[in-house]
Design an enzyme around this catalytic site. Structure first.
Site, short mmCIF file in Angstrom:
data_model
loop_
_atom_site.label_atom_id
_atom_site.label_comp_id
_atom_site.label_asym_id
_atom_site.label_seq_id
_atom_site.Cartn_x
_atom_site.Cartn_y
_atom_site.Cartn_z
N THR A 1 0.82 -1.22 0.00
CA THR A 1 0.00 0.00 0.00
C THR A 1 0.84 1.26 0.00
OG1 THR A 1 -1.78 -1.16 1.16
CG2 THR A 1 -1.83 1.23 1.24
N THR B 1 0.91 -4.68 4.01
CA THR B 1 0.62 -4.92 5.42
C THR B 1 0.04 -6.29 5.71
OG1 THR B 1 -1.57 -3.88 5.21
CG2 THR B 1 0.26 -2.46 5.87
#
Length: 314
Positions: free
Chosen positions: A12, A82
């Protein structure tokens, strides 16, 4: 200026509405970074965290290992998605013999979103790498002004601040005036580890079995039939026990030479050795991290006593 190796894997932190970008583009939007250090950039993958596979772990580890032995490199920053960050960093924490400051950084919001947290996380990661106190602490995770050990950190939700170290807490903070460490990892890691990425060829298969009301041994048998050389039980808190209808099959496997590790689904607290039942206790590791240590342990031995030593030490 100090020289930092950036190992880019995706995630991300480099994601936008138009897809993933390179670290060079990310750095153009963070001009302060180039005032603090020079960078060598290696883009190993450009993937979201949920797409990481075991062969990519090997590539990441080799890249970190090269930086460990390069006298021109003062520290390492790894960018990562993540979803699987906590697994990748624990793998590196166990098997790359690096004493230089090594930090993994990520973000919960995309690079072009309102309230993007990645840019500040990246600057904080640089500051931690440049801190002399970060050396010899293994692989660190820096997110939202917090410093975590790779062994303990887990993602609990999608919001900034969603990464926590449940069992033992943070190592420190990144503050306006300084980087503050308040404790150090005491378990073996990196340059003190017996596992060496240079000696690992292929990972033995290890699967995770969940304990829940009504669970039986079907999943246990299926994993062994698929080639599992070890199993981790995501078991009841606090003792990591499997469901009653899983136990007999698991004990049979443990007695036959397929190690079984018990971990607690509670997410915090040590699994105690309450009986001599042939199972290995996973200490405070959650199941997905106990799996990594068991995979590495099985590259050396399948002796449950020796594996228990490893879980006690790491």
């Amino acid at each position: 200026m100090p020289r930092i190796k950036i190992i880019s894997t995706g995630g991300t932190i480099v994601n936008t509405r138009n897809g993933l970008i390179g670290v060079e583009e990310l750095l153009r939007d963070i001009p302060q970074a180039s005032e603090w250090a020079d960078f060598d950039i290696a883009e190993v993958t450009r993937l979201r965290g949920g797409s990481i596979r075991l062969d990519q772990w090997m590539a990441f580890a080799r890249c970190v290992n090269e930086a460990a032995t390069d006298p021109a490199i003062d520290g390492v920053i790894l960018t990562h998605g993540t979803f699987t960050l906590e697994e990748t960093v624990y793998f590196l924490h166990l098997c790359v013999p690096i004493s230089k400051p090594t930090v993994c950084v990520a973000s919960q919001r995309t690079h072009d979103s309102i309230g993007n947290d990645g840019d500040q996380n990246f600057l904080d990661a640089i500051r931690v790498v440049l801190s002399p106190d970060a050396a010899e602490k293994g692989v660190l995770v820096v997110l939202h002004e917090e410093i975590h050990s790779a062994r303990d950190v887990v993602k609990t939700n999608q919001r900034p601040g969603g990464f926590v170290s449940l069992a033992h807490g943070l190592l420190g903070h990144v503050e306006n005036d300084q980087v503050s460490f308040y404790r150090s990892p005491t378990r073996r890691h990196t340059f003190r580890s017996e596992f060496d990425i240079g000696r690992i060829g292929q990972f033995p298969r290890v699967d995770i079995i969940a304990a829940y009301v009504g669970a039986d041994a079907a999943a246990v048998r299926a994993c062994v039939d698929a080639g599992a050389r070890g199993l981790v039980v995501h078991g009841y808190a606090f003792n990591g026990n499997p469901a009653i209808d899983q136990r007999e099959e698991l004990q049979h496997l443990a007695a036959s030479g397929i190690p079984v590790v018990l971990s607690s689904r509670g997410g915090s607290g040590r699994v105690p050795a309450t009986s001599d039942d042939g199972f290995v206790r996973g200490d405070t590791l959650p199941a997905h991290k106990a799996r990594i240590l068991l995979m590495l342990g099985l590259t050396k031995t399948s002796d449950p006593l020796e594996l228990q030593r490893m879980f006690n030490e790491y």
